[in-house]
Design a protein around this motif. Sequence first.
Motif, PDB file in Angstrom:
ATOM      1  N   ASP A 320       0.863  -1.181   0.000  1.00 58.43           N
ATOM      2  CA  ASP A 320       0.000   0.000   0.000  1.00 58.43           C
ATOM      3  C   ASP A 320       0.902   1.235   0.000  1.00 58.43           C
ATOM      4  OD1 ASP A 320      -2.837   1.174   0.650  1.00 58.43           O
ATOM      5  OD2 ASP A 320      -1.521   2.125   2.115  1.00 58.43           O
ATOM      6  N   TYR A 321       0.884   1.999  -1.098  1.00 52.48           N
ATOM      7  CA  TYR A 321       1.715   3.213  -1.176  1.00 52.48           C
ATOM      8  C   TYR A 321       0.910   4.400  -0.646  1.00 52.48           C
ATOM      9  CZ  TYR A 321       5.397   0.774  -3.641  1.00 52.48           C
ATOM     10  OH  TYR A 321       6.420  -0.090  -3.949  1.00 52.48           O
ATOM     11  N   TRP A 322       1.557   5.179   0.259  1.00 47.09           N
ATOM     12  CA  TRP A 322       0.812   6.227   0.947  1.00 47.09           C
ATOM     13  C   TRP A 322       1.645   7.489   1.083  1.00 47.09           C
ATOM     14  CZ3 TRP A 322      -3.992   6.855   1.070  1.00 47.09           C
ATOM     15  CH2 TRP A 322      -4.613   7.700   1.996  1.00 47.09           C
ATOM     16  N   LYS A 323       1.033   8.508   1.673  1.00 50.07           N
ATOM     17  CA  LYS A 323       1.661   9.822   1.812  1.00 50.07           C
ATOM     18  C   LYS A 323       2.910   9.757   2.691  1.00 50.07           C
ATOM     19  CE  LYS A 323      -2.885  12.071   1.728  1.00 50.07           C
ATOM     20  NZ  LYS A 323      -3.856  12.831   2.541  1.00 50.07           N
ATOM     21  N   THR A 324       3.945  10.482   2.266  1.00 49.83           N
ATOM     22  CA  THR A 324       5.146  10.627   3.075  1.00 49.83           C
ATOM     23  C   THR A 324       4.834  11.439   4.335  1.00 49.83           C
ATOM     24  OG1 THR A 324       6.651  10.477   1.202  1.00 49.83           O
ATOM     25  CG2 THR A 324       7.444  11.679   3.108  1.00 49.83           C
ATOM     26  N   GLY A 325       5.482  11.092   5.424  1.00 46.95           N
ATOM     27  CA  GLY A 325       5.336  11.834   6.682  1.00 46.95           C
ATOM     28  C   GLY A 325       5.005  10.900   7.821  1.00 46.95           C
ATOM     29  N   HIS A 326       5.710  11.061   8.950  1.00 48.27           N
ATOM     30  CA  HIS A 326       5.559  10.078  10.023  1.00 48.27           C
ATOM     31  C   HIS A 326       4.135   9.991  10.537  1.00 48.27           C
ATOM     32  CE1 HIS A 326       5.649  12.972  13.458  1.00 48.27           C
ATOM     33  NE2 HIS A 326       6.488  13.658  12.713  1.00 48.27           N
ATOM     34  N   LEU A 409       4.147  23.316  -6.237  1.00 50.19           N
ATOM     35  CA  LEU A 409       3.897  21.891  -6.436  1.00 50.19           C
ATOM     36  C   LEU A 409       2.608  21.655  -7.214  1.00 50.19           C
ATOM     37  CD1 LEU A 409       4.729  18.942  -5.847  1.00 50.19           C
ATOM     38  CD2 LEU A 409       3.193  19.041  -3.872  1.00 50.19           C
ATOM     39  N   GLU A 410       1.583  22.404  -6.894  1.00 46.81           N
ATOM     40  CA  GLU A 410       0.291  22.240  -7.585  1.00 46.81           C
ATOM     41  C   GLU A 410       0.462  22.444  -9.092  1.00 46.81           C
ATOM     42  OE1 GLU A 410      -4.207  24.163  -7.410  1.00 46.81           O
ATOM     43  OE2 GLU A 410      -2.833  24.496  -5.737  1.00 46.81           O
ATOM     44  N   ARG A 411       1.264  23.451  -9.457  1.00 48.25           N
ATOM     45  CA  ARG A 411       1.498  23.702 -10.885  1.00 48.25           C
ATOM     46  C   ARG A 411       2.348  22.589 -11.511  1.00 48.25           C
ATOM     47  NH1 ARG A 411       1.988  29.056  -8.777  1.00 48.25           N
ATOM     48  NH2 ARG A 411       4.265  28.986  -8.826  1.00 48.25           N
ATOM     49  N   LEU A 412       3.348  22.099 -10.766  1.00 47.36           N
ATOM     50  CA  LEU A 412       4.200  21.025 -11.282  1.00 47.36           C
ATOM     51  C   LEU A 412       3.401  19.740 -11.493  1.00 47.36           C
ATOM     52  CD1 LEU A 412       7.442  21.541  -9.145  1.00 47.36           C
ATOM     53  CD2 LEU A 412       7.159  22.016 -11.583  1.00 47.36           C
ATOM     54  N   VAL A 413       2.533  19.420 -10.532  1.00 47.08           N
ATOM     55  CA  VAL A 413       1.679  18.231 -10.670  1.00 47.08           C
ATOM     56  C   VAL A 413       0.822  18.356 -11.933  1.00 47.08           C
ATOM     57  CG1 VAL A 413      -0.263  16.951  -9.676  1.00 47.08           C
ATOM     58  CG2 VAL A 413       1.645  17.656  -8.207  1.00 47.08           C
ATOM     59  N   GLY A 439       1.957  14.784  -4.017  1.00 47.48           N
ATOM     60  CA  GLY A 439       2.802  15.269  -5.092  1.00 47.48           C
ATOM     61  C   GLY A 439       2.476  14.493  -6.359  1.00 47.48           C
ATOM     62  N   ALA A 440       3.492  14.251  -7.192  1.00 49.37           N
ATOM     63  CA  ALA A 440       3.290  13.482  -8.428  1.00 49.37           C
ATOM     64  C   ALA A 440       4.370  12.421  -8.535  1.00 49.37           C
ATOM     65  CB  ALA A 440       3.329  14.398  -9.645  1.00 49.37           C
ATOM     66  N   GLY A 450       9.619   8.627 -11.256  1.00 47.92           N
ATOM     67  CA  GLY A 450      10.217   9.831 -10.681  1.00 47.92           C
ATOM     68  C   GLY A 450       9.160  10.562  -9.873  1.00 47.92           C
ATOM     69  N   LEU A 451       9.560  11.130  -8.751  1.00 47.77           N
ATOM     70  CA  LEU A 451       8.619  11.786  -7.828  1.00 47.77           C
ATOM     71  C   LEU A 451       9.046  13.211  -7.535  1.00 47.77           C
ATOM     72  CD1 LEU A 451       6.351  11.539  -5.445  1.00 47.77           C
ATOM     73  CD2 LEU A 451       8.342  11.191  -3.989  1.00 47.77           C
ATOM     74  N   VAL A 452       8.068  14.106  -7.471  1.00 42.73           N
ATOM     75  CA  VAL A 452       8.290  15.435  -6.902  1.00 42.73           C
ATOM     76  C   VAL A 452       7.140  15.714  -5.935  1.00 42.73           C
ATOM     77  CG1 VAL A 452       7.179  16.599  -8.871  1.00 42.73           C
ATOM     78  CG2 VAL A 452       8.679  17.899  -7.342  1.00 42.73           C
ATOM     79  N   ARG A 453       7.493  16.179  -4.740  1.00 44.20           N
ATOM     80  CA  ARG A 453       6.493  16.538  -3.740  1.00 44.20           C
ATOM     81  C   ARG A 453       7.053  17.704  -2.933  1.00 44.20           C
ATOM     82  NH1 ARG A 453       8.000  14.693   1.326  1.00 44.20           N
ATOM     83  NH2 ARG A 453       5.905  15.011   2.141  1.00 44.20           N
ATOM     84  N   ALA A 454       6.249  18.269  -2.048  1.00 46.95           N
ATOM     85  CA  ALA A 454       6.710  19.350  -1.170  1.00 46.95           C
ATOM     86  C   ALA A 454       7.138  18.763   0.161  1.00 46.95           C
ATOM     87  CB  ALA A 454       5.591  20.368  -0.960  1.00 46.95           C
ATOM     88  N   SER A 455       8.267  19.219   0.680  1.00 45.42           N
ATOM     89  CA  SER A 455       8.681  18.810   2.021  1.00 45.42           C
ATOM     90  C   SER A 455       7.685  19.350   3.030  1.00 45.42           C
ATOM     91  CB  SER A 455      10.083  19.354   2.343  1.00 45.42           C
ATOM     92  OG  SER A 455      10.386  19.143   3.705  1.00 45.42           O
TER      93      SER A 455
END
Length: 498
Positions: A320-326, A409-413, A439-440, A450-455
């Motif tokens: 199950d792939y999910w959002k980054t972040g603890h 990020l919204e524009r990049l996605v 992200g995307a 390849g992934l781009v997201r916001a920290s």
Amino acid sequence: MTKPAATVTPNTWEFLRDPMIKPTGFREYDARWRFPEEINLPGMTALGLGLGTQMRRRGIEPVIAVGNDYRDYSLSIKLAVIQGLMRAGIHVKDIGPAVSPMAYFSQFYLDVPAVAMITASHNPNGWTGVKMGFDRPLTHGPDEMGELRDIVLNGDWEEIDGGKYEFVDGVKEAYLDDLVGDFKMSRPLKVVCATGNGTAAAFAPELFERIGVEVVPSHTELDYTFPNYNPNPEAMEMLHDMSDSVKASGADMALGFDGDGDRCGVVDDEGEEIFADKVGVIMARDLSKIYPNSTFVADVKSTGLFASDPELIKNGVTADYWKTGHSHMKRRVKEIGALAGFEKSGHYFLAEPIGRGYDCGMRVAVEICKLMDRNPDMSMSDLRKALPKTHSTPTMSPYCADTEKYDVLERLVAKLVAKHEAGETLAGRPIKEVVTVNGARVILDNGSWGLVRASSNTPNLVVVCESSNSDEELRAIFADIDAVIRTEPSVGEYDQTI
């Protein structure tokens, strides 16, 4: 206490008296500021007052465990937060200096409903922050953080009599006892213990010795100036140092911990730096033999092997792939009843019956030692080489201001989704899909991505790429993702690249 201001001039009467809090410090799943440029001590008291008010409004028993990491300013910040909590009528149980997972453990050990850990995690000195939670083993997510932010920034708190302070001794010893249990190594194992002079230095060497591991110490003297490197096992600087120590000592592997001890990094016996997501696959292979048909959660920065590895498929694993972040990952593991969650940054979330579901670098270290004990004829490099070969980047973070990164990020996605919809290629291959849960993540027809997201906790974007094919394809994926990123002029330089 007055409503916090976004800025107050240092070295003034107002700076000493009035709360100052930069709003961007409230992030998706914890709070982080540069101290004292972005928050002052009265601001920390306001944060404590807001946290205590949030507890009471949610009907939570007014008792909280509070700890702090080993930075020279963390104690004063903790005391300021405690003052605010007590002014909100909260009974504070101060567990003293701690790693973050020791604070999470204290919720169970002391049977208290809430926790607040004063730490900047792996951020460099000059940063501070708070990791907090009410519903163990979970920590605040976006909803709770948004609610807390509004209470604090609007001065919408309530001061109530009845606050109490109690110092609780012995939690560190109980935490170590809990980690060790009755386990003892049956094979010889020599491990480089790397703590980067951070808080884990007070825990990890003793932990290894107690389970029968021969310890090669690496920067295990507590030193809050971090004289060697910033303790961050996702940074190549720390991983390279761990690799050098393995080669110099002939150790079986190196295990390294971040500034607040909730992450673990691994270097094998050949000095090869194994990114945490690949370590997760090695652990998932081992655990799924013991617990077949398990579900494992992986964050969107992680390798595609959780879904494609033949061994995991054979053992009936669901990925199950999910959002980054603890906080996102802890919550997902609990919600779907997963056995474990793995994050490329080195956060691992081992649920019952292995752990309690929170991220603990020490627990991971013990479980890796147990894994090695269960595979006495295998080295860590053997386990690494047994995985299907992929080529991946480290986590790379180009600068992007906190106030701009989500709009960027919204524009990049949108641009990456448009490439897919227009039938364009990436690295010369067709785009199979673009996953936008966080992200995307642009997935190619051969499983490369390849992934781009916001920290969530620093002023950066985050870029990770993986090729199932070759190093050349990996570089082509990164080049094409970066070309899209460079269409946004406010994105700056990377902290590290391939």
